[in-house]
Design an enzyme around this catalytic site. Sequence first.
Site, PDB file in Angstrom:
ATOM      1  CE  LYS A  96      31.827  49.025  44.692  1.00 29.09           C
ATOM      2  NZ  LYS A  96      30.603  49.786  44.796  1.00 29.09           N
ATOM      3  N   GLY A 135      26.763  39.976  43.337  1.00 27.22           N
ATOM      4  CA  GLY A 135      26.044  41.071  42.344  1.00 27.22           C
ATOM      5  C   GLY A 135      25.770  40.093  41.054  1.00 27.22           C
ATOM      6  CB  SER A 136      25.336  41.311  37.464  1.00 29.84           C
ATOM      7  OG  SER A 136      26.468  41.995  37.356  1.00 29.84           O
ATOM      8  CD  GLU A 140      27.333  42.977  32.602  1.00 33.82           C
ATOM      9  OE1 GLU A 140      26.059  43.022  33.337  1.00 33.82           O
ATOM     10  OE2 GLU A 140      27.746  44.096  32.230  1.00 33.82           O
ATOM     11  N   GLY A 176      30.719  39.318  38.023  1.00 38.66           N
ATOM     12  CA  GLY A 176      31.614  38.123  38.602  1.00 38.66           C
ATOM     13  C   GLY A 176      32.527  37.689  37.809  1.00 38.66           C
ATOM     14  CD  GLU A 231      24.538  34.770  46.910  1.00 38.68           C
ATOM     15  OE1 GLU A 231      23.895  34.901  45.923  1.00 38.68           O
ATOM     16  OE2 GLU A 231      23.957  35.404  47.842  1.00 38.68           O
ATOM     17  CB  CYS A 290      20.454  36.643  44.579  1.00 44.14           C
ATOM     18  SG  CYS A 290      20.938  36.126  46.445  1.00 44.14           S
ATOM     19  CD  GLU A 332      19.669  37.659  39.088  1.00 45.04           C
ATOM     20  OE1 GLU A 332      20.535  38.321  38.806  1.00 45.04           O
ATOM     21  OE2 GLU A 332      19.371  37.243  39.854  1.00 45.04           O
TER      22      GLU A 332
HETATM   23  P1  NAI Z   1      26.376  44.939  39.596  1.00 43.21           P
HETATM   24  O1  NAI Z   1      26.962  43.412  39.644  1.00 43.21           O
HETATM   25  O2  NAI Z   1      26.854  45.744  38.429  1.00 43.21           O
HETATM   26  O3  NAI Z   1      26.643  45.696  41.105  1.00 43.21           O
HETATM   27  C1  NAI Z   1      26.851  44.850  42.338  1.00 43.21           C
HETATM   28  C2  NAI Z   1      28.081  45.499  42.872  1.00 43.21           C
HETATM   29  O4  NAI Z   1      29.450  45.423  42.150  1.00 43.21           O
HETATM   30  C3  NAI Z   1      28.236  46.939  43.196  1.00 43.21           C
HETATM   31  O5  NAI Z   1      28.868  47.451  44.355  1.00 43.21           O
HETATM   32  C4  NAI Z   1      28.801  47.477  41.905  1.00 43.21           C
HETATM   33  O6  NAI Z   1      29.468  48.846  42.275  1.00 43.21           O
HETATM   34  C5  NAI Z   1      29.905  46.617  41.706  1.00 43.21           C
HETATM   35  N1  NAI Z   1      30.464  46.496  40.352  1.00 43.21           N
HETATM   36  C6  NAI Z   1      29.872  46.823  39.284  1.00 43.21           C
HETATM   37  N2  NAI Z   1      30.849  46.643  38.146  1.00 43.21           N
HETATM   38  C7  NAI Z   1      32.250  46.387  38.938  1.00 43.21           C
HETATM   39  C8  NAI Z   1      33.332  46.193  38.478  1.00 43.21           C
HETATM   40  N3  NAI Z   1      33.508  46.211  37.045  1.00 43.21           N
HETATM   41  N4  NAI Z   1      34.269  45.738  39.183  1.00 43.21           N
HETATM   42  C9  NAI Z   1      34.114  45.863  40.390  1.00 43.21           C
HETATM   43  N5  NAI Z   1      32.842  45.757  41.009  1.00 43.21           N
HETATM   44  C10 NAI Z   1      31.780  46.263  40.051  1.00 43.21           C
HETATM   45  O7  NAI Z   1      24.787  44.995  39.635  1.00 43.21           O
HETATM   46  P2  NAI Z   1      23.664  46.118  38.853  1.00 43.21           P
HETATM   47  O8  NAI Z   1      24.430  46.638  37.640  1.00 43.21           O
HETATM   48  O9  NAI Z   1      23.517  46.977  40.247  1.00 43.21           O
HETATM   49  O10 NAI Z   1      22.526  45.249  38.756  1.00 43.21           O
HETATM   50  C11 NAI Z   1      22.252  44.486  37.520  1.00 43.21           C
HETATM   51  C12 NAI Z   1      21.902  43.347  37.696  1.00 43.21           C
HETATM   52  O11 NAI Z   1      22.572  42.207  38.193  1.00 43.21           O
HETATM   53  C13 NAI Z   1      20.343  43.248  38.238  1.00 43.21           C
HETATM   54  O12 NAI Z   1      19.263  43.254  37.414  1.00 43.21           O
HETATM   55  C14 NAI Z   1      20.492  41.762  38.637  1.00 43.21           C
HETATM   56  O13 NAI Z   1      20.060  40.906  37.752  1.00 43.21           O
HETATM   57  C15 NAI Z   1      21.903  41.428  39.057  1.00 43.21           C
HETATM   58  N6  NAI Z   1      22.130  41.573  40.711  1.00 43.21           N
HETATM   59  C16 NAI Z   1      22.291  40.573  41.222  1.00 43.21           C
HETATM   60  C17 NAI Z   1      22.307  40.336  42.770  1.00 43.21           C
HETATM   61  C18 NAI Z   1      22.446  39.243  43.624  1.00 43.21           C
HETATM   62  O14 NAI Z   1      22.094  39.302  44.560  1.00 43.21           O
HETATM   63  N7  NAI Z   1      22.716  38.218  42.953  1.00 43.21           N
HETATM   64  C19 NAI Z   1      22.461  41.754  43.183  1.00 43.21           C
HETATM   65  C20 NAI Z   1      22.388  43.085  42.472  1.00 43.21           C
HETATM   66  C21 NAI Z   1      22.107  42.898  41.058  1.00 43.21           C
HETATM   67 MG    MG Z   2      26.064  47.061  36.934  1.00 41.23          MG
END
Ligand code: NAI
Ligand code: MG
Length: 499
Positions: free
Chosen positions: A195, A248-249, A251, A253, A270, A304, A401
């Site tokens: 996804k 991703g975040s 949160e 995770g 990650e 990240c 972050e």
């Molecule tokens: P996110 O963690 O919400 O999104 C990343 C992925 O997770 C996307 O594909 C999203 O659709 C999916 N996702 C979101 N909620 C989910 C759930 N409940 N169950 C399963 N999958 C879910 O990140 P977001 O909201 O786009 O960005 C917010 C913050 O997260 C950023 O400001 C940054 O601090 C952090 N982040 C860190 C990343 C990294 O590479 N470590 C990458 C993206 C965001």
């Molecule tokens: Mg999010």
Amino acid sequence: MNALFVHPRIGRKATAFLAREHKLLIGGKWVPALSGRTFETYDPGTGRIIARVAEGDAADIDLAVQAARQAFDGGAWGRVSPSERGRMIWKIADLLEQNADELAELEALNNGKSLASAKNGDIPLSADMFRYMAGWATKITGETLSISTPGSYHAFTVREPIGVVGQIIPWNAPLLMAAWKLAPALAAGCTVVLKPAEQTPLTALRLGELIQEAGIPDGVVNIVPGFGPTAGGAIAAHPDVDKVVFTGSSEVGRIIVKAAAGNLKKVSLELGGKSPVIVFPDADMSVAVAGASQAIFNNTGQVCSAGSRLFAHKKVFDRMVDGIAQEAGKIRVGHGLSEGTQMGPVISQVQLERVTGYIDQGKAAGATVAAGGSRVGNEGYFVAPTILTGTTPEMSVVREEIFGPVLCAMSFDDDDLDRIARQANESIYGLAGSVWTRDLSIAHKMARRIRAGRVGVNIHGSIDAALPTGGFKQSGWGREKGHEGLNLYTEVKSVIMSL
Ligand code: NAI
Ligand code: MG
């Protein structure tokens, strides 16, 4: 419905791709979402809509998992020899290179990064990852074991593919994140439901077409764009998914770990970071300034492992901050597809507000803006490369972050490496860190003391396919890339035979 925006610098092939219907790849077929719904995807440089994409949800994920299950359990993928598997994965890399211009344009348009960084970074690095993992397909081995139990035995281990893997990826490097996930899964012999992030589904869909062209059997790779709580949540909770791999975040995770508990599927994560850049007074200043600047401003700080906390010895603190501020002032901020752009926008209105919100919190808490400090322009989501000084460990800008081009600069006046390391390690995260010095002893001692999955010496880091990446502490579980990254996708089985 609003008309789609076509950027004037997009070439013929990318224009043709954008004009196609964007569907879900399930079981080797491109299909609309069962609900019939689509969602809009944007150009973060203008905020305008560039495509509509089929919106997968739990029902579509279920079909995709069934297809992946069938391709795995039915043996279609298992019957492909390791050598043939490697050849197909290598072919994906060739196809990425053959379509590099189109992919780079789509990436720059949908993510906002500069066309040059997509062309010279994301696309070749993605191809590298497929090539690196293609080589592993024929090198998955076990061990023979020495057994002490009385009797005569032959005992050995084998590494088997873990099964159906759900992969949920972010938007900061859309194609590269897909490559990091898919390449090792395919090399190990797994089947996948991927996804992409809702902000950046386009290059993953184009990659799906190339994966078909490379001859990967139907159902081995399924790609379902959609939103996190619906499509992503369904992957994490699905009883027929053997493993979920997420970037991703932190949160989200945590949400994934809870959702995975139902069938106790394996989990790799990650997550976020707040990585320190530690500069000693003997460092080569021009190298350290350029490296620290790159560490935080590369990809608009949406990395990240970004070096978001600078710790410089008091003797060189001013030179570091002045040097990085000068670099920041020279960075050409603009639309990813504009000539000469070095730094694009952040990904969305939400991230724009988040990043500028943090800068405001920092200022309110007493930090000083040494460079940047605000949004740039009023179209698109641009933030000036920013340095905050006078920051202290309690401030949210230092603890959390930000995921934007914002550096918190701090100094130390100390020669005790334990104390310096303690300060640098004062974070819930532990993804990366770097040390800048010409002293070999300091370099080695600090590399041991930094509590993070990756340490750079006179370089903040590298995203080479051979170099494992991942987190200590709340930065994640497991390591991606390198041999470790392959092992994320295998299960060890031991076999004992009484002779
Ligand atoms: P996110 O963690 O919400 O999104 C990343 C992925 O997770 C996307 O594909 C999203 O659709 C999916 N996702 C979101 N909620 C989910 C759930 N409940 N169950 C399963 N999958 C879910 O990140 P977001 O909201 O786009 O960005 C917010 C913050 O997260 C950023 O400001 C940054 O601090 C952090 N982040 C860190 C990343 C990294 O590479 N470590 C990458 C993206 C965001
Ligand atoms: Mg999010």
